[in-house]
Each structure stands twice: as structure tokens, then as C-alpha cells.
Design an enzyme around this catalytic site. Structure first.
Site, short mmCIF file in Angstrom:
data_model
loop_
_atom_site.label_atom_id
_atom_site.label_comp_id
_atom_site.label_asym_id
_atom_site.label_seq_id
_atom_site.Cartn_x
_atom_site.Cartn_y
_atom_site.Cartn_z
CG ASN A 482 11.83 -37.91 -47.73
OD1 ASN A 482 12.95 -37.60 -48.12
ND2 ASN A 482 11.03 -38.68 -48.43
CG ASP A 483 16.76 -34.52 -44.02
OD1 ASP A 483 15.81 -33.94 -43.47
OD2 ASP A 483 17.76 -34.91 -43.39
CB CYS A 484 15.26 -36.51 -50.45
SG CYS A 484 16.89 -37.13 -50.02
CG ASN A 486 14.83 -31.04 -50.66
OD1 ASN A 486 15.37 -31.69 -51.54
ND2 ASN A 486 15.01 -31.30 -49.37
CD GLN A 499 19.31 -32.86 -48.00
OE1 GLN A 499 20.49 -33.09 -47.95
NE2 GLN A 499 18.54 -33.30 -48.97
#
Length: 812
Positions: A482-484, A486, A499
Site C-alpha cells: 500500500n504505497d499510500c 506512508n 511515496q
């Protein structure tokens, strides 16, 4: 349906209106040259790389959407129309678009004239062929003009849309016979050009956009077409185009076919010119000659059809559910090949100039195509592995043209290395090809610094255990899958990328329970592979680390009713009932249960029950619940989306299969099947106008239950959903799974589901697997016969190459 339907016999989706809720597209090409094509002829073409070798121009986020394409105009006695409706947008008497496998045919009729265009890319050819069929359906003769149109992109798609002070002065073309050549920048650092031809004499042509349109007009009202008079313009700078004009006369009932070829050609540096300022056209002329007649073009089209028939014959399911057959046998596998070709680089949502090929994405895409294209899968694995570093980390993306890591994005996405283990172990089980493990593969594309592919896998495995946080769980880095999410970013600047910015967190505390589950799940495959190649010591070491990680998950990753998602940079829980929002996430429930964590003590069952209670809805399983209503600086981008969209409570279809597989681990086939049918496109007939995106392929995201408009889809085609859903239905629900010793037969079928047979190609042999279910609830394999002989266990041994084998499976 009011908008279209599946034609299963022809393996086409038929669209009967140009006014679909969103452009419904198809992909053409399967090697190095590709085109995207919408149902109104929008889209573009490129060679290898949609950023660096873009042939034609397309305008994303334009009004109306889908502006720019491979267009045709007809001027019939002053009535101007387009067979695809766009761009002229004149009302048609009839319209139909048939998206097939590797080709599309769009047909319109107006005033007794039928015009159909079939678009496709011949196998191994760096060109798109367009067969135009014109038919006079009246009882009187007709004379009219046909105009083609493409707008050249100036090769680098990013620069093309930004560097206008240069680009408006660089356009160059040549016209010879019925071919228009695009040679912008060819005189300097490029050795490639494009061309657009037709196999008929021209009544005229245009290569200058301003002349063709007139500055006050759009594509819907080109001045030359409406005036019905060509200027034969030659572009000097500004915006070069290619438009052929043909004057056509058809007797009553007469039909005529034309062949247009849009292609790409490279010349050697010392062979670029025919004469001063005149490009060497030899290569282009050879391509054009191969499709000089409609018969030649149709033979090439048959080659595309034969290719897909041959590939799809590798896996065929026969069940009582025509929607399942349609999904598994055709459209899901087709989408898997498209995602393999494009990763996440070029769709109508991905512009082709940003992401390139993803390390994580491409590894996952492989699990849907190894059975279709093992040789290409092998090369892709080696290409991906070459972007890895010695410590096991990797570039997050690489450009397909150069195959080198994208330094602008960098790495430190700590889930990336584990996906290489998944793709390699899936490949070796499917093919039995262990030689790939001995191939010397560069680190960071440095040919002077290499290691075997098996050494790369060891580096991937060690990367996790070398980067553990205070709870013994893997550090998340910039982000995991899940690149979101953070957890090390803390961004206050809207100009920063979530990212790629780690401006405060040191990355030594924030931990991912999802990566922990991945490590256990894929680590088991790594250990099994080590045993297969005789490295028992490494296998034992791996299993020791896997057990340690599983214990850490149970001790520090369990929240009482479900698995935590993570710990943030302050060491606080993410995805916990202690949180005010985002209390439960899907990813860790899926991966931990798939890995078998908590199967023995009820944690796995409790986690999946919580998924059903909190995350499931009519449209699929949401990523988290409840959605965030304010920006959480410690969590990053995930909390920036409105509730119910994308990662903030949207149904991220990519991870839904993880829950399906997890349900099969618990032996709950009804739940697995329910989740499968909630997002599989063939089961959404009543939701198509709500979904908006194509009804024949998966979308990345469907708006979740907390959204303003639940059920609306976005980001179709290029999503890991395709490969994961095929993997799930083929191997975990229908249950025919490749293993090192042969095909493991272990279905998990819902009650009253009639599975008749599965035809499966495996390591050069054919397996016709018949299922006999002794009762509607029967799900356990009680007997397997291979060619009339009962075998022990559930693994059908690999049979001789070229053999045709009958397997009978009895379920009781």
C-alpha cells in the site's frame, strides 16, 4: 444489457453505443509495438515504451474525455461522419464496436453507406494494420471521400506535452506516393521514424494540423474535410499529422477494402539516409509490402487469432456457469497478458510517462501468465532481478526501453524483494526449469557485479530479517504494498510526493504486519525451493526465521479480533480497535491467514469473520474501515482521499483475492466464491452503468460503502487484480495447482457448483481433468485416477512431454 454483451462464440465484447459511461478500450499488440484503442477510435500507439517511443498523441483529462486517436472521416455529399462516431460525432444510423483478442472492429452506417475499421497489430510486427471495409447498401452508386487522421507525438511523450517552445519548431515530414513519414528529430539524435500508408492512390493529403483543422476548430470539425478539398500541406514545425484523402466510388451494393499501415522503423546510424535530408525508407516499404492487399492483411489478422487460440488452450474450464467459463477461459487470461506487457504504465488512467514497469507489479503480473508465455516470463524475471541491489533491496520501477532502474523513484519499498520469491517459485513449479536459478544476474544492472538468481532470492529473504523493528516485525520503509500508507513521511508540503519523501521519519521504527505475513507466506515457498535444489541447510535456516516471524505476528500483530496493519514511526498501532478511524485493514488479514498464521488457535477464523463484519459490502471487500475523515500526518496519503475512495476505504480489488485464498485455507468455499463473484466482471451485468469502466476486465478500485457513490469503478485494465484473481480461481478455488512433483488437485468448491472438467497444459503434456462430485456438498478429494490407474495422494505426477492424459477426480 443496454450498452453491450459478451459474444462467447467469437470471444468478443460487443458494444452497441458509442456513448459508454467511460471509454471502453482494448489493447493491440503482444511483443514490442502496442496500441490502445477505445470504442470510439481514441488512443495511441508506441514502440516498447509509452514514454520514450510514443508515435501518436493522446490528451488525458481532456473535455470531452478520449481526445486523440486513429480516426476516419467520410464526406458523403456534404454529410461528414466517422464510423466510430468520434471525432465527427454525427449521429449514426447504426454503430457497433467489437473488442476481440488483439483486435477491434468498429462499424458505423450513415446514408446507406457502411464503414467498418478493423485495427490490429500483426504478430512480431512493429506496425498497426487497419482494414477499412466500405459498402454501399443502397441501389444507387455513391461517390464520397474518405479521410484518415493521426496526430504525431514528438516521441518523448512527457516532453511532447511540456516543451512547446522547442516542439513547435521541430516537426518534419516526408510524403512519397501514398505514405506519410514522420521524421521529427531524425536529423539529430534519433535513428527511428514513423510512417502511415494506404494501399491506394491519394486524392490529396495533409501533414500540418493547423491546415487540416483550421485554428478555430477541433477534431470534430476539420476544415479540410468539411470543405472537401485538400491543401497537400507539408508540416514545418508546429504540429505534424498524417491524413490521407481517397476519393471512392461504389456501385449499388458494391464493397471495397483498403489497408492502412501505421508503423515504426529504425535504421542503423550509418544507414539513415537515402540522400541528403531524405530518410532511408527501405524498412518501411518492406513492412508496407507485407500488407499490400486485404488478403495479406486478413492472413495476418488470422495469425493474431491463432496466437490467442493457442495460448488460451493451455487452460480451459468447463462448468455449468457460463460466466465463470467466460471469465476464466478468455477475459481474465487476456487481461493477465495485458498487465504482463504493460505493468502499470499505459492505460486510460496511466499516462505512460510516469511509472514504467514496477518491480512489485511485474512480479505479481507474472503469476497470471507463466502458463501462457513461459519463455517470456523467464526473461522478465531476469530483467526484474537485474534491478535489485546486493542487499536485496530494489529499484521500485524500471523503464521498459532501457530495462534499467528508475533512479528518480529509487527504492526502499520494503515489500518489493519478497515478490521476486513469489514469481520465481511460481515459475519453477510451473515449468520445472531449475536452470534459471543458476543464471548469473547483475545487481543494479552492473555486468561486473553478478550473482545467481538463487543468490538474488536469498538476498530478498535476508533483506527482511536484516530490517526488523522493535517488535521483531519488518520495517516498512517508504511503504509496503500500500504505497499510500506512508509511515515515515510526515509531509506538510503539497508539492512533495508521499511515496518518495522521507523527510522526518528515520525508517527504523515503523513496522508492517503485512510484510510479516508475506515473509511467512513466500518464505515457505523459498524454503521449499531450497529443499528441491538440495540446500537443506538454507531451507532449515529459512524455516527457523519463518517460525520466529510467525511468533512475532501472534505476539505483536494481533489485536484481539483481527491482525494489526502496522506500527507507525512513534510505535503506535495502525489498524487497531484502539484507533478512532482505520481500525481494521484488509491486507494483513489476507496475508497472515494465507500464510497459515492463527489457523491452529482460531485467530485466522476470527480475522476473516471480522473482514466479513466490517469490510465486506455488495461491491467487494473494502481496504479499511472506518475510513479516515481527516489528514493523519503520521499515516500519509491514505488519509487524503475522500471516504470510500482508493486506499481510504475503497474496494481495492487487487487485495480481494487474498481474502478469497484465505477463506479456502479455512475450508470455507461459499465465502471464497461469494467474494469472487462480487468483483469478477462477468457477474456485474446489473452494475455496468454504475461501474462506468469496461464490463469485461477488472478495475483497480471500486468505490466502497462509505463513498458518495458506492460501486463506481476507476483505473481499469492495469491492475494486479487480474493475475491474482486468475491465480485464485484456477489454483485455490478450482484447485489445480502446479507443484514441483506435478499437479496438485485440491479444489475448494461451493455447494451445488457443477465443475465438469479442466483442460490444463503442464510442462509440455496435456491433462484432461474430469471431476465427479458424489454430493452437492462434496469437496474433499477421495480418489484420483490417471489414465485408468489410481494414484496415491493428490499430486498427479508430471507426465511425458507430448502426452495426452485423462485424469478422473472423485470428490466426496
Amino acid at each position: 444489457m443496454s450498452l453491450g454483451y459478451f459474444d462467447d462464440q467469437r470471444r468478443e465484447y460487443v458494444i452497441n453505443t458509442p456513448k459508454t459511461p467511460y471509454p471502453w478500450i482494448n489493447y493491440l499488440g503482444n511483443d514490442e509495438f502496442f496500441s490502445l484503442l477505445s470504442n470510439t477510435a481514441g488512443g495511441y500507439s508506441f514502440y516498447k515504451d509509452a514514454k520514450f517511443r510514443r508515435l501518436t498523441r493522446f490528451r488525458y483529462n481532456n473535455v470531452p474525455v478520449d481526445t486523440g486517436g486513429k480516426y476516419f472521416y467520410i464526406n458523403d455529399g456534404g454529410c461528414v461522419w466517422s464510423p466510430a462516431w468520434k471525432p465527427a460525432r454525427t449521429d449514426l444510423d447504426s454503430y457497433e464496436c467489437r473488442h476481440g483478442l488483439g483486435y477491434s472492429t468498429i462499424e458505423g452506417q450513415k446514408q446507406g453507406l457502411s464503414a467498418a475499421v478493423t485495427y490490429f497489430i500483426p504478430m512480431g510486427e512493429n506496425a498497426e494494420v487497419q482494414i477499412v471495409r466500405l459498402k454501399n447498401t443502397t441501389d444507387q452508386s455513391k461517390t464520397f471521400k474518405l479521410y484518415s487522421f493521426v496526430e504525431w507525438c514528438l516521441w518523448n511523450a512527457e516532453d511532447d506535452g511540456a516543451n512547446f517552445q522547442r516542439n513547435f519548431s521541430t516537426g518534419e515530414v516526408e510524403v512519397e506516393d501514398s505514405v506519410i513519414y514522420h521524421k521529427t528529430e531524425y536529423r539529430e539524435r534519433r535513428n527511428h521514424y514513423a510512417f502511415y500508408s494506404v494501399n491506394a492512390p491519394l486524392a490529396g493529403f495533409e501533414t500540418d494540423r493547423d491546415t487540416f483543422l483550421d485554428n478555430s476548430n477541433g477534431f470534430d470539425h476539420p476544415d479540410v474535410v468539411y470543405a472537401n478539398e485538400n491543401q497537400n500541406s507539408i508540416a514545418h514545425g508546429w504540429s505534424p499529422i498524417a491524413s490521407h484523402c481517397l476519393e471512392i466510388e461504389l456501385a449499388a451494393g458494391e464493397e471495397r477494402e483498403l489497408v492502412f499501415v501505421l508503423g515504426y522503423q529504425e535504421n542503423a546510424e550509418d544507414d539513415k539516409w537515402e540522400s541528403k535530408a531524405v530518410i532511408n525508407k527501405t524498412g518501411a516499404k518492406e513492412v508496407i509490402a507485407r500488407y499490400a492487399t486485404p488478403e495479406q492483411a486478413k492472413a495476418a489478422l488470422q495469425g493474431v487469432t491463432d496466437y490467442w487460440s493457442d495460448r488460451l488452450d493451455n487452460y480451459v474450464v468447463d462448468s455449468s456457469d457460463e460466466r465463470l467459463n467466460r471469465m476464466v477461459n478468455v477475459w481474465n487470461q487476456y487481461q493477465c497478458m495485458v498487465t504482463f506487457n504493460f505493468s502499470r504504465s499505459a492505460s486510460f488512467f496511466e499516462s505512460g510517462i510516469g511509472r514504467g514497469m514496477g518491480f512489485r507489479d511485474s512480479n505479481q503480473d507474472l503469476i497470471g501468465v507463466i502458463h501462457l508465455e513461459p519463455e517470456r516470463a523467464r526473461q522478465r524475471i531476469l530483467d526484474i532481478a537485474a534491478t535489485q541491489f546486493e542487499d536485496g533491496s530494489a529499484y521500485h520501477q524500471y523503464q521498459p526501453l532501457t530495462k534499467r532502474g528508475n533512479a528518480a523513484i529509487g527504492g526502499n519499498f520494503n515489500d518489493d524483494p519478497l515478490w521476486l520469491i513469489q514469481s520465481v517459485t511460481q515459475y519453477t513449479k510451473e515449468t520445472g526449469d531449475f536452470s534459471i536459478l543458476d543464471v548469473q544476474v547483475p545487481f543494479n544492472n552492473d555486468e561486473n557485479n553478478t550473482g545467481t538468481l538463487l543468490a538474488h532470492l536469498k538476498a530478498s529473504f535476508n533483506h527482511v530479517i536484516n530490517k526488523l523493528g522493535p517488535h521483531g516485525l519488518p520495517l516498512i520503509g517508504r511503504a509496503d504494498w500500500n504505497d499510500c500508507l506512508n509511515l515515515n513521511c510526515f509531509s506538510k508540503d503539497p508539492n512533495e510526493s508521499f511515496q518518495t519523501t522521507e523527510n522526518k521519519g528515520d525508517g527504523k521504527v515503523a513496522e508492517s504486519v503485512m510484510i510479516a505475513g508475506m515473509f511467512v507466506y513466500f518464505g515457505q515457498d523459498y524454503a521449499e525451493l531450497c529443499k528441491e535444489v538440495g540446500d537443506n541447510a538454507e531451507a532449515d535456516r529459512a524455516l527457523t526465521e519463518i517460525t520466529r516471524m510467525s511468533d512475532a505476528i501472534k505476539q505483536h500483530g494481533w489485536d484481539g479480533e483481527w491482525f494489526l496493519r502496522a506500527y507507525d514511526a512513534a510505535g503506535d498501532k495502525v489498524g487497531s480497535k484502539e484507533c478512532d478511524e482505520g481500525q481494521i485493514f484488509i491486507e494483513s488479514q489476507g496475508f497472515c491467514v494465507m500464510a497459515g498464521v492463527g489457523l491452529e488457535d482460531g485467530k485466522a477464523e476470527a480475522a476473516l469473520n471480522s473482514v466479513e463484519e466490517h469490510l465486506s459490502c455488495d461491491y467487494g471487500v473494502s481496504l479499511l474501515y472506518p475510513a479516515y475523515t481527516e489528514y493523519k500526518i503520521n499515516l500519509g496519503e491514505i488519509s487524503t482521499y475522500p471516504q470510500g475512495y482508493k486506499e481510504n476505504g475503497g474496494i481495492f480489488c487487487h487485495n480481494n483475492p487474498w481474502i478469497m485464498i484465505a477463506e479456502t485455507k479455512l475450508g470455507r468455499p461459499q465465502k471464497a466464491w461469494e467474494y469472487y463473484t462480487k468483483i469478477a466482471p462477468a457477474y456485474q451485468d446489473d452494475k455496468i452503468e454504475l461501474h462506468k469502466t469496461e464490463p469485461y476486465v477488472y478495475a483497480q478500485m471500486i468505490a466502497g460503502k462509505e463513498a458518495f457513490k458506492p460501486g463506481e469503478a476507476k483505473n481499469s485494465w492495469l491492475t494486479g487484480t487480474a493475475a491474482w484473481n486468475f491465480h485464485t480461481i484456477a489454483e485455490h478455488i478450482l484447485g489445480v495447482k502446479p507443484s514441483y512433483k506435478g499437479l496438485l488437485i485440491d479444489p475448494c468448491l461451493p455447494a451445488d457448483f457443477s465443475l465438469n472438467a479442466i483442460k490444463r497444459q503442464f510442462r509440455g503434456a496435456s491433462y484432461n481433468i474430469e471431476f465427479i462430485r458424489q454430493s452437492p456438498e462434496a469437496t474433499k478429494v477421495s480418489k484420483i485416477e490417471v489414465n485408468g490407474q489410481e494414484i496415491a495422494g493428490q499430486v498427479v505426477p508430471a507426465q511425458a512431454q507430448g502426452s495426452d492424459n485423462k485424469v478422473v477426480v472423485t470428490l466426496s
